[in-house]
Design an enzyme around this catalytic site. Structure first.
Site, PDB file in Angstrom:
ATOM      1  N   ASP A 198     -37.399  -1.068  -8.100  1.00  0.00           N
ATOM      2  CA  ASP A 198     -38.487  -1.656  -8.876  1.00  0.00           C
ATOM      3  C   ASP A 198     -38.328  -1.199 -10.322  1.00  0.00           C
ATOM      4  O   ASP A 198     -37.432  -0.414 -10.648  1.00  0.00           O
ATOM      5  CB  ASP A 198     -39.835  -1.281  -8.272  1.00  0.00           C
ATOM      6  N   SER A 199     -39.189  -1.684 -11.190  1.00  0.00           N
ATOM      7  CA  SER A 199     -38.988  -1.458 -12.626  1.00  0.00           C
ATOM      8  C   SER A 199     -39.744  -0.249 -13.136  1.00  0.00           C
ATOM      9  O   SER A 199     -39.591   0.141 -14.286  1.00  0.00           O
ATOM     10  CB  SER A 199     -39.466  -2.685 -13.389  1.00  0.00           C
ATOM     11  N   GLY A 200     -40.591   0.322 -12.300  1.00  0.00           N
ATOM     12  CA  GLY A 200     -41.478   1.380 -12.768  1.00  0.00           C
ATOM     13  C   GLY A 200     -42.810   0.835 -13.248  1.00  0.00           C
ATOM     14  O   GLY A 200     -43.759   1.593 -13.430  1.00  0.00           O
ATOM     15  N   GLY A 201     -42.893  -0.471 -13.462  1.00  0.00           N
ATOM     16  CA  GLY A 201     -44.123  -1.069 -13.981  1.00  0.00           C
ATOM     17  C   GLY A 201     -45.312  -0.818 -13.067  1.00  0.00           C
ATOM     18  O   GLY A 201     -46.374  -0.380 -13.517  1.00  0.00           O
ATOM     19  N   TYR A 202     -45.112  -1.037 -11.774  1.00  0.00           N
ATOM     20  CA  TYR A 202     -46.229  -0.889 -10.846  1.00  0.00           C
ATOM     21  C   TYR A 202     -46.667   0.565 -10.717  1.00  0.00           C
ATOM     22  O   TYR A 202     -47.857   0.875 -10.691  1.00  0.00           O
ATOM     23  CB  TYR A 202     -45.865  -1.459  -9.468  1.00  0.00           C
TER      24      TYR A 202
ATOM     25  N   ASP B 241     -42.670  -5.106 -15.947  1.00  0.00           N
ATOM     26  CA  ASP B 241     -43.821  -5.993 -16.105  1.00  0.00           C
ATOM     27  C   ASP B 241     -45.095  -5.207 -16.337  1.00  0.00           C
ATOM     28  O   ASP B 241     -45.119  -3.981 -16.185  1.00  0.00           O
ATOM     29  CB  ASP B 241     -43.980  -6.857 -14.847  1.00  0.00           C
TER      30      ASP B 241
ATOM     31  N   GLN C 188     -46.666 -12.771 -12.881  1.00  0.00           N
ATOM     32  CA  GLN C 188     -47.991 -12.151 -12.811  1.00  0.00           C
ATOM     33  C   GLN C 188     -49.049 -13.256 -12.892  1.00  0.00           C
ATOM     34  O   GLN C 188     -48.782 -14.361 -12.437  1.00  0.00           O
ATOM     35  CB  GLN C 188     -48.144 -11.120 -13.944  1.00  0.00           C
TER      36      GLN C 188
ATOM     37  N   GLY D 265     -48.349  -8.116  -8.845  1.00  0.00           N
ATOM     38  CA  GLY D 265     -49.788  -8.102  -9.077  1.00  0.00           C
ATOM     39  C   GLY D 265     -50.617  -8.547  -7.897  1.00  0.00           C
ATOM     40  O   GLY D 265     -51.813  -8.804  -8.037  1.00  0.00           O
TER      41      GLY D 265
ATOM     42  N   ASP E 105     -41.467  -5.767   0.567  1.00  0.00           N
ATOM     43  CA  ASP E 105     -41.291  -4.313   0.695  1.00  0.00           C
ATOM     44  C   ASP E 105     -42.670  -3.714   0.817  1.00  0.00           C
ATOM     45  O   ASP E 105     -43.652  -4.296   0.320  1.00  0.00           O
ATOM     46  CB  ASP E 105     -40.628  -3.706  -0.541  1.00  0.00           C
TER      47      ASP E 105
ATOM     48  N   CYS F  26     -42.319  -2.664  23.579  1.00  0.00           N
ATOM     49  CA  CYS F  26     -41.354  -2.305  22.536  1.00  0.00           C
ATOM     50  C   CYS F  26     -40.165  -1.574  23.154  1.00  0.00           C
ATOM     51  O   CYS F  26     -40.317  -0.782  24.084  1.00  0.00           O
ATOM     52  CB  CYS F  26     -42.034  -1.408  21.502  1.00  0.00           C
TER      53      CYS F  26
ATOM     54  N   CYS G 116     -37.900   0.179  21.147  1.00  0.00           N
ATOM     55  CA  CYS G 116     -37.315   1.067  20.133  1.00  0.00           C
ATOM     56  C   CYS G 116     -37.007   2.426  20.768  1.00  0.00           C
ATOM     57  O   CYS G 116     -37.455   2.725  21.879  1.00  0.00           O
ATOM     58  CB  CYS G 116     -38.249   1.222  18.934  1.00  0.00           C
TER      59      CYS G 116
ATOM     60  N   CYS H 268     -40.156   4.338  21.896  1.00  0.00           N
ATOM     61  CA  CYS H 268     -40.826   3.814  23.094  1.00  0.00           C
ATOM     62  C   CYS H 268     -39.973   3.993  24.340  1.00  0.00           C
ATOM     63  O   CYS H 268     -40.495   4.172  25.444  1.00  0.00           O
ATOM     64  CB  CYS H 268     -41.199   2.357  22.874  1.00  0.00           C
TER      65      CYS H 268
ATOM     66  N   HIS I 122     -40.547   3.756  15.057  1.00  0.00           N
ATOM     67  CA  HIS I 122     -41.275   2.695  15.761  1.00  0.00           C
ATOM     68  C   HIS I 122     -41.832   1.650  14.786  1.00  0.00           C
ATOM     69  O   HIS I 122     -41.635   0.447  14.967  1.00  0.00           O
ATOM     70  CB  HIS I 122     -42.402   3.288  16.602  1.00  0.00           C
TER      71      HIS I 122
END
Lengths: 374, 374
Positions: free
Chosen positions: B94-98, B148, B190, B217, B267, B305, B307, B310, B336
């Site tokens: 990511d850009s660091g913006g968030y 952003d 945005q 956003g 993500d 499940c 996995c 489980c 899990h």
């Protein structure tokens, strides 16, 4: 025939070191062996498959801890400890004696047993030899340990003498109470740091004919040479056809010295505990991974190690994870430290088989550095 | 040709859902895709091999965090993020913006960039579009994100309008500063919760011809139906031949709704974060593992499940580990939860390919339970 048998394969002609096989209901394991500790039914940070892949055959789990949480009766309901924790290989449970001893002022010892307060919630409990047996039978390990009284260090001759005698009486009560036929019960020798008492305790326990023997009350704060001296007088009293287990010992140099004195089995929280404090054993001594010197050190943790951690990560990355308090670093250092000890035991065994144990021991210690503090 | 290409394979005839392949310098990955988050160059508690084995192809890592610790220049020296963290597959940063937005009162926004204080030591830093590009080029992910400005929720029309326009100007500065040819730069749209602004932002970004688009956003506290509405107006503005990435979204129901609206990539820290709080997604909703009702529940976490967790452990064991604060439980629940989401994405893709996405979505949500809170 007891469910656990020691098979002697080879003796070192120059020391008491020996290679053998320990046969248990959950597999046969080559000795000398190091048993990783899974205090609360988990070797901290690791899956059972990872522990096995590193070469561990038997792990140790703790009666005291599992009694308090989740409760041994619950573990029994779950089908026993092997199934509960998904570890189908060997398990040894300690008796709770050492943990109760470690509680110090929280416990009170009488002939009947030990009253103590839980470190979790302060509630009062009472352990007797019979109770320890019941819990360990519920847990269902391959090897249970007799409930002993571990004197503090230093302990006066008289205290240590009374203690070893009570330990023998308790050992008899353990034998009487232990009825699970797919589980072996090992005795524990005591005797403080007094050679005569060590010999006496060993003889009394050998008379009781246990299928294996723990050597307890060592690694409790005494200097290492004193511990070695106690081993020197204890081990010759023990029968050759049974396993000898030095309890709570696990630094590389102590493993070598213990093997040289005839010990077959070891356990210790050290490799896993120090890993979580950012400390790694390497062939050149210890590495404290948080140190600034490793910030841009893109080499592996130990250039001579081929464990998963060393094959894939740099010291700089491990340091980053440690500074960022990322769980992965505790895993990676645990993998490395367990690998070092388990690999050391494999190498020791091979050296014994090839009549070069003395040379191997010297070469290892020359490089690793002697540690004379306990 | 940009180093990252989206290949459209199949469209759902009844929704905007689509199946595709994202080609990157570190492999080609089937979409729609969920990207586990490795904030500090590690997907918390997991080894890279484990993450890959669960089916993850791309992970997300954080510019803000890695800039502060260990520093992006150090990661560059280590040979880039892939090598530093031992993950040879896809990475998006990511850009660091968030993150800077999330700092709230610790940051100050101007046309030039954002001044903020480190959450680690309170030190002052200044991020600009150019600085974000430099850091992300140092890290060397396959996909970098434009820097952003993410308006808070709720945001007035005028604020959101100014913000989207600045985000467009910053996007141009990012394009000018981004020179690494083995790395793709995605734009981020945005527009707050205003349909007109969402469309306007998307159009402005599309004019800049990025090889892929983040939808930013959203998932910032608004009700889920409002987020879906914003997707409904944004996605149709984006080109069909490029990947669309809904940032920070990862609950099972939102993944299904996002895919239905034409999103290819997601993500979220949710599956890994809630795992560390003892919460598991199951096909029948959430399970809070510390609850007393599981103390003697020897069944698997999710009966449907398969996995690793489980297959091998009971709810009673997981609860025991959680109560005992054992690291293994954070691993087992992370495995899990990631499995659930990654498996969901595989099933979604298969359903799209077989023209039964609508039915699959309905069946899943009927069983899982709708969650209308954000």
């Amino acid at each position: 025939m007891p469910p656990v048998q020691y098979e002697l394969i080879k003796e070192c002609p120059r020391t008491k070191a020996r290679a053998g096989i320990l046969h248990t209901p959950h597999g046969s394991f080559e000795t000398p062996i190091f048993m990783p500790v899974g205090t609360q039914a988990t070797v901290k940070t690791m899956t059972p498959e990872e522990v096995r892949e590193l070469g561990a055959g038997i792990i140790l789990s703790n009666t005291y801890h599992l009694y308090l949480r989740p409760g041994s009766e619950l573990v029994r309901q779950a089908g026993g400890l092997h199934r509960f924790m998904n570890w189908p290989h060997g398990i040894l449970t300690d008796s709770g004696g050492y943990q109760v001893f470690s509680l110090g002022p929280l416990r009170k010892i009488t002939e009947e047993g030990v009253q103590f307060k839980s470190h979790i919630d302060g509630s009062t409990h009472f352990f007797t030899p019979e109770k320890s047996m019941q819990i360990q039978m519920d847990l269902g390990a391959d090897i249970a340990m007799a409930f002993d009284e571990c004197p503090p260090y230093p302990a006066e001759f008289e205290y240590a003498k009374r203690s070893l005698e009570m330990t023998t009486r308790w050992a008899k009560r353990c034998q009487a109470a232990h009825t699970r036929e797919d589980q072996a019960l090992f005795g524990i020798t005591q005797g403080g740091m007094h050679a005569d008492l060590r010999r006496e305790s060993a003889r009394q326990l050998v008379d009781l004919d246990f299928p294996g023997y723990g050597i307890g009350g060592l690694s409790v704060g005494e200097p290492k040479p004193l511990m070695y001296e106690m081993l020197d007088v204890t081990v010759p009293e023990l029968p050759k056809n049974k396993a000898r287990y030095l309890m709570g010992v696990g630094s590389p140099d102590c493993l070598l010295e213990g093997v040289a004195r005839g010990v077959d089995m070891f356990d210790c929280v050290l490799p896993t505990r120090v890993a979580r404090n950012g400390l790694a054993f390497t062939t050149h001594g210890k590495v404290v991974i948080r140190n600034a010197e490793y910030a841009r050190d893109f080499e592996r943790l130990d250039p001579e190690c081929d464990c998963y951690t060393c094959r894939n990560y740099s010291r700089a990355y491990l340091r980053h994870l440690y500074k960022a308090e990322e769980i992965l670093v505790y895993r990676l250092l645990t993998i490395h430290n367990l690998h070092v000890l388990l690999n050391l035991m494999r190498n020791i065994r091979q050296a014994i088989l090839e009549d070069r144990f003395v040379e191997y021991k010297k070469a290892f210690l020359d490089k690793y550095g002697q540690e004379n503090h306990s």
